[in-house]
Enzyme design. Structure first.
Site, mmCIF file in Angstrom:
data_model
loop_
_atom_site.group_PDB
_atom_site.id
_atom_site.type_symbol
_atom_site.label_atom_id
_atom_site.label_comp_id
_atom_site.label_asym_id
_atom_site.label_seq_id
_atom_site.Cartn_x
_atom_site.Cartn_y
_atom_site.Cartn_z
ATOM 1 C CE1 TYR A 158 0.781 -1.664 8.794
ATOM 2 C CE2 TYR A 158 0.024 0.515 9.484
ATOM 3 C CZ TYR A 158 -0.252 -0.786 9.097
ATOM 4 O OH TYR A 158 -1.559 -1.204 8.994
ATOM 5 N NE ARG A 215 -11.019 8.270 12.032
ATOM 6 C CZ ARG A 215 -11.131 8.128 10.716
ATOM 7 N NH1 ARG A 215 -11.481 9.155 9.971
ATOM 8 N NH2 ARG A 215 -10.901 6.956 10.145
ATOM 9 N NE ARG A 230 -6.232 -4.027 12.437
ATOM 10 C CZ ARG A 230 -6.669 -2.955 11.770
ATOM 11 N NH1 ARG A 230 -7.676 -2.256 12.240
ATOM 12 N NH2 ARG A 230 -6.085 -2.575 10.663
ATOM 13 C CG PHE A 247 -9.377 12.217 -6.317
ATOM 14 C CD1 PHE A 247 -10.369 11.301 -6.009
ATOM 15 C CD2 PHE A 247 -8.049 11.813 -6.276
ATOM 16 C CE1 PHE A 247 -10.037 9.990 -5.663
ATOM 17 C CE2 PHE A 247 -7.719 10.514 -5.929
ATOM 18 C CZ PHE A 247 -8.713 9.602 -5.622
#
Length: 386
Positions: free
Chosen positions: A168, A212, A225, A285
């Site tokens: 997933y 989290r 969920r 980044f």
């Protein structure tokens, strides 16, 4: 800019916070004038202010491609996240989403707040997408297609095993890592990274978010969920939602620590990936979110507050990470520091204590083996105090 109380407790946060605020204002001034690009960059600032800041540092063509890639996947994620959409409507949209990006007329009303605006005015994103170079378009289409199919698969499938969990996370985040590596390569600034390392970059961030966001996800209306794998949580409780009840606090923390230990398995791959980057803007980044992830895991570990509310790094600490991340020495130091914050929290009576300690020590060894850290300095380093 961060609460006054937090700044008073951590006065050295103030300068990085001021720099972050100034950088944010400067980034907002750089929003292009064309309506579709103005919408895309304005939306980027609304859905992820800190992410928008690091995107703004990239070269123009790559910056535009990453901005659109992020918004396309954010829109795809909005469809997946909206539990009010019937499955028979949602699945076909997820599967066909890679084709919708070529259609300037397509939009689909779902989500809430800024995400609803993104979906209602998706034609701006499609218009901008069609102005990207073909190499960028192909990479975005490919990842969107694979991600949409994977999301559709897990609409009808529970995350049972750890293998399911990894699969997933690959679909929703590992593919983001692969896609970004493709965009970096298409820009001509980086070599194409191995898929396994790109996948780990995504999995480390996604697993941190899943840990989290336990309470937010389990309380989702109209339907919760659930992304924590049954193979892990069933060792501690009968139902995943049982973790949020006070009478299960001890078991909840043990389960949480198990989840954090699983996420830490990806760190060495992430360090390898970042150490191979050549472009400074691309490096920042990539590195800033990874440091934020290890910092968040150090904060969440052994912390019952994960099941009571929102646990996240204070704004000033985030500002420090953004300000101080410039090279691999900074990355190794941050990972060493945050793993050192986590290490004393390990309770020898925790069922995963040995495994967790092994993971933390492996991370610290990788940082020291890099050869760029001064051994005497890291023993006393408090660069990222929480």
């Amino acid at each position: 800019m961060g609460s006054l109380a937090a700044v008073l407790r951590h006065p050295d946060d103030l300068y990085p916070l001021l720099k972050l605020k100034m950088a944010s204002r400067q980034a907002e001034k750089q929003i292009p004038p064309e309506p579709h690009w103005a919408f895309c960059y304005s939306m980027l600032h609304k859905v992820s202010r800190s992410f928008a800041l690091v995107i703004q540092q990239l070269g123009t063509d790559l910056r535009n491609a990453v901005c659109i890639f992020y918004l396309v996947l954010r829109a795809l994620d909005t469809v997946e996240d909206d539990t009010s959409i019937p499955t028979d409507v949602k699945v076909p949209i997820l599967i066909a989403f890679h084709r919708h990006v070529y259609d300037r007329e397509w939009h689909f009303s779902c989500g809430t707040k800024e995400y609803k605006v993104l979906m209602d005015q998706f034609h701006h994103v499609s218009t901008a997408f069609l102005e990207l170079g073909k190499g960028y378009q192909d990479a975005i289409e490919d990842i969107t297609k694979r991600m949409g199919a994977g999301m559709a698969k897990f609409i009808c499938k529970e995350v049972e095993s750890i293998d399911d969990y990894d699969e997933y996370c690959y679909y929703v985040a590992g593919l983001v890592g692969l896609g970004l590596s493709k965009l970096f390569y298409a820009s001509g600034t980086e070599d194409l990274a191995p898929d396994s390392l790109s996948n780990s970059m995504g999995l480390f961030l996604q697993k941190t978010n899943i840990i989290r966001d336990y309470l937010e996800d389990i309380n989702e209306i109209p339907k919760c969920r659930m992304f924590w794998p049954r193979e892990i949580w069933s060792k501690y409780v009968n139902k995943l939602e049982d973790l949020k009840y006070e009478e299960n606090s001890d078991k909840a923390v043990q389960c949480l620590n198990d989840m954090v230990t699983n996420a830490l398995m990806h760190v060495e791959d992430c360090l390898k990936y970042m150490s191979a980057l050549r472009d400074h803007a691309i490096f920042r980044f990539c590195a800033i979110p990874q440091i934020m992830a290890i910092g968040t895991l150090a904060l969440c570990y052994n912390n019952i507050e994960v099941f009571r509310g929102v646990v996240k790094m204070r704004r000033g600490l985030t500002a420090k990470v953004i300000d101080r991340t410039n090279n691999m020495t900074d990355v190794y130091l941050a990972f060493y520091d945050f793993s050192n914050i986590l290490k004393p929290k390990i309770n020898k009576n925790d069922p995963n204590a040995t495994k967790t300690l092994s993971r933390v020590e492996a991370i610290q060894k990788a940082c020291m083996d890099s050869g760029v850290l001064n051994k005497r300095f890291v023993k006393v380093s408090k660069f990222y105090k929480q």
